[in-house]
Design a protein around this motif. Structure first.
Motif, PDB file in Angstrom:
ATOM      1  N   ASP A 124       0.655  -1.169   0.035  1.00  0.00           N
ATOM      2  CA  ASP A 124       0.181  -0.128  -0.041  1.00  0.00           C
ATOM      3  C   ASP A 124       0.638   1.274   0.052  1.00  0.00           C
ATOM      4  O   ASP A 124       0.317   2.457  -0.042  1.00  0.00           O
ATOM      5  CB  ASP A 124      -0.893   0.089   1.111  1.00  0.00           C
ATOM      6  CG  ASP A 124      -0.477   0.007   2.403  1.00  0.00           C
ATOM      7  OD1 ASP A 124       0.782  -0.241   2.803  1.00  0.00           O
ATOM      8  OD2 ASP A 124      -1.149   0.464   3.340  1.00  0.00           O
ATOM      9  N   LEU A 125       2.303   1.189  -0.155  1.00  0.00           N
ATOM     10  CA  LEU A 125       3.206   2.311  -0.415  1.00  0.00           C
ATOM     11  C   LEU A 125       2.820   3.056  -1.669  1.00  0.00           C
ATOM     12  O   LEU A 125       2.788   2.550  -2.721  1.00  0.00           O
ATOM     13  CB  LEU A 125       4.388   1.778  -0.311  1.00  0.00           C
ATOM     14  CG  LEU A 125       5.504   2.799  -0.302  1.00  0.00           C
ATOM     15  CD1 LEU A 125       5.456   3.611   1.203  1.00  0.00           C
ATOM     16  CD2 LEU A 125       6.932   2.325  -0.163  1.00  0.00           C
ATOM     17  N   GLN A 126       2.253   4.309  -1.591  1.00  0.00           N
ATOM     18  CA  GLN A 126       2.071   4.889  -2.796  1.00  0.00           C
ATOM     19  C   GLN A 126       2.860   6.243  -2.686  1.00  0.00           C
ATOM     20  O   GLN A 126       3.750   6.786  -1.824  1.00  0.00           O
ATOM     21  CB  GLN A 126       0.606   5.482  -2.752  1.00  0.00           C
ATOM     22  CG  GLN A 126      -0.065   6.043  -1.641  1.00  0.00           C
ATOM     23  CD  GLN A 126      -1.619   6.193  -1.564  1.00  0.00           C
ATOM     24  OE1 GLN A 126      -1.881   6.516  -0.536  1.00  0.00           O
ATOM     25  NE2 GLN A 126      -2.278   6.024  -2.668  1.00  0.00           N
ATOM     26  N   ARG A 127       2.923   7.000  -3.873  1.00  0.00           N
ATOM     27  CA  ARG A 127       3.299   8.371  -3.975  1.00  0.00           C
ATOM     28  C   ARG A 127       3.207   9.289  -3.129  1.00  0.00           C
ATOM     29  O   ARG A 127       1.906   9.420  -2.765  1.00  0.00           O
ATOM     30  CB  ARG A 127       3.276   8.753  -5.299  1.00  0.00           C
ATOM     31  CG  ARG A 127       4.005   8.056  -6.346  1.00  0.00           C
ATOM     32  CD  ARG A 127       4.440   8.534  -7.740  1.00  0.00           C
ATOM     33  NE  ARG A 127       5.416   7.902  -8.460  1.00  0.00           N
ATOM     34  CZ  ARG A 127       6.438   8.105  -8.377  1.00  0.00           C
ATOM     35  NH1 ARG A 127       7.208   9.283  -7.456  1.00  0.00           N
ATOM     36  NH2 ARG A 127       7.449   7.669  -9.069  1.00  0.00           N
ATOM     37  N   CYS A 128       3.846  10.215  -2.539  1.00  0.00           N
ATOM     38  CA  CYS A 128       3.454  11.293  -1.463  1.00  0.00           C
ATOM     39  C   CYS A 128       2.241  12.075  -2.021  1.00  0.00           C
ATOM     40  O   CYS A 128       1.574  12.246  -1.168  1.00  0.00           O
ATOM     41  CB  CYS A 128       4.574  11.934  -0.911  1.00  0.00           C
ATOM     42  SG  CYS A 128       5.817  10.869   0.011  1.00  0.00           S
ATOM     43  N   LYS A 129       2.329  12.338  -3.225  1.00  0.00           N
ATOM     44  CA  LYS A 129       1.463  13.535  -3.622  1.00  0.00           C
ATOM     45  C   LYS A 129       0.075  12.828  -3.658  1.00  0.00           C
ATOM     46  O   LYS A 129      -0.870  13.602  -3.774  1.00  0.00           O
ATOM     47  CB  LYS A 129       1.681  13.875  -4.963  1.00  0.00           C
ATOM     48  CG  LYS A 129       1.898  13.158  -6.005  1.00  0.00           C
ATOM     49  CD  LYS A 129       1.970  13.874  -7.442  1.00  0.00           C
ATOM     50  CE  LYS A 129       3.225  13.436  -8.282  1.00  0.00           C
ATOM     51  NZ  LYS A 129       3.420  14.288  -9.254  1.00  0.00           N
ATOM     52  N   LEU A 130      -0.159  11.281  -3.817  1.00  0.00           N
ATOM     53  CA  LEU A 130      -1.382  10.724  -3.654  1.00  0.00           C
ATOM     54  C   LEU A 130      -1.652  10.344  -2.409  1.00  0.00           C
ATOM     55  O   LEU A 130      -3.031   9.666  -2.155  1.00  0.00           O
ATOM     56  CB  LEU A 130      -1.264   9.583  -4.519  1.00  0.00           C
ATOM     57  CG  LEU A 130      -0.895   9.552  -6.055  1.00  0.00           C
ATOM     58  CD1 LEU A 130      -0.631   8.203  -6.715  1.00  0.00           C
ATOM     59  CD2 LEU A 130      -1.922  10.558  -6.935  1.00  0.00           C
ATOM     60  N   CYS A 131      -0.769  10.492  -1.326  1.00  0.00           N
ATOM     61  CA  CYS A 131      -1.251   9.822  -0.046  1.00  0.00           C
ATOM     62  C   CYS A 131      -1.918  10.852   0.697  1.00  0.00           C
ATOM     63  O   CYS A 131      -1.588  12.195   1.084  1.00  0.00           O
ATOM     64  CB  CYS A 131       0.284   9.711   0.519  1.00  0.00           C
ATOM     65  SG  CYS A 131       0.132   8.971   2.127  1.00  0.00           S
ATOM     66  N   ALA A 132      -2.818  10.815   1.402  1.00  0.00           N
ATOM     67  CA  ALA A 132      -3.965  11.814   2.087  1.00  0.00           C
ATOM     68  C   ALA A 132      -3.384  11.954   3.572  1.00  0.00           C
ATOM     69  O   ALA A 132      -3.691  13.062   4.013  1.00  0.00           O
ATOM     70  CB  ALA A 132      -5.402  11.184   2.123  1.00  0.00           C
TER      71      ALA A 132
END
Length: 197
Positions: A124-132
């Motif tokens: 579930d690691l995602q790009r910071c810009k997509l992380c809420a």
């Protein structure tokens, strides 16, 4: 050891709970012919040092995945410059696994490197810009551009009395290059600029 060091200082946004500034260091392998030899640099005589210079050649953007953390206290054997250049970025020094392999083959102590979590380890690691969530780990992205650096020697041709052509060093060619670094952060709070890009 053929080491290239990039340091970035990012001013913090105090109203968002950040410190005055955040420092990052990115270390990669320096390839031969990537920059002019230091002996040639020493002979440079810069006319009009206050002039804003334009690069003669724009080199393409390089996208690098920095998947390894470097231990600041052990990094001096990789390059003596890391101690000075990366002093403010002690907890944020990154490199790439492929560069680590090269340095290990040259006899550098591997205990200074720590492989960072990847998407394969944390699904579930995602790009910071997509992380809420500001406190969740994510993959941060930082871009920088070097507007002007001496990248190649220029050679001119001369003809002697007998008509024989020979070449000689007659100057320096300048380049511009952009980089984007992707790296793991334990919380999005350390990568708030990524929201704005």
């Amino acid at each position: 050891q053929e080491v290239k060091i990039f340091r970035a200082l990012i001013l913090g946004e105090l109203e968002r709970g950040q410190s005055q500034f955040q420092a990052l260091c990115f270390i990669t392998r320096l390839h031969r012919n990537e920059i002019i030899p230091s002996e040639s640099m020493a002979k440079l005589r810069q006319k009009n040092p206050r002039t804003v210079r334009q690069a003669e050649e724009v080199r393409g953007l390089e996208h690098l995945t920095m998947d390894v953390a470097v231990n600041f206290s052990k990094a001096a054997q990789l390059s003596s410059h890391i101690h000075n250049v990366c002093a403010e970025a002690k907890e944020a020094i990154y490199t790439r696994e492929e560069d680590v392999k090269f340095w290990l083959e040259k006899g550098v102590d591997g205990s200074m490197f720590e492989v960072l979590p990847q998407t394969s380890d944390l699904p579930d690691l995602q790009r910071c810009k997509l992380c809420a969530d500001r406190w969740k780990p994510c993959i941060c992205s930082y871009s920088l551009s070097i507007e002007w650096y001496p990248c190649m020697l220029k050679y001119c041709k001369s003809r002697d009395a007998g008509g024989k052509v020979s070449s000689y060093k007659c100057g320096i060619r300048s380049c511009q290059k952009g980089y984007t670094f992707d790296y793991y952060v334990p919380q999005k709070q350390l990568c708030l600029w990524d929201e704005e890009t």
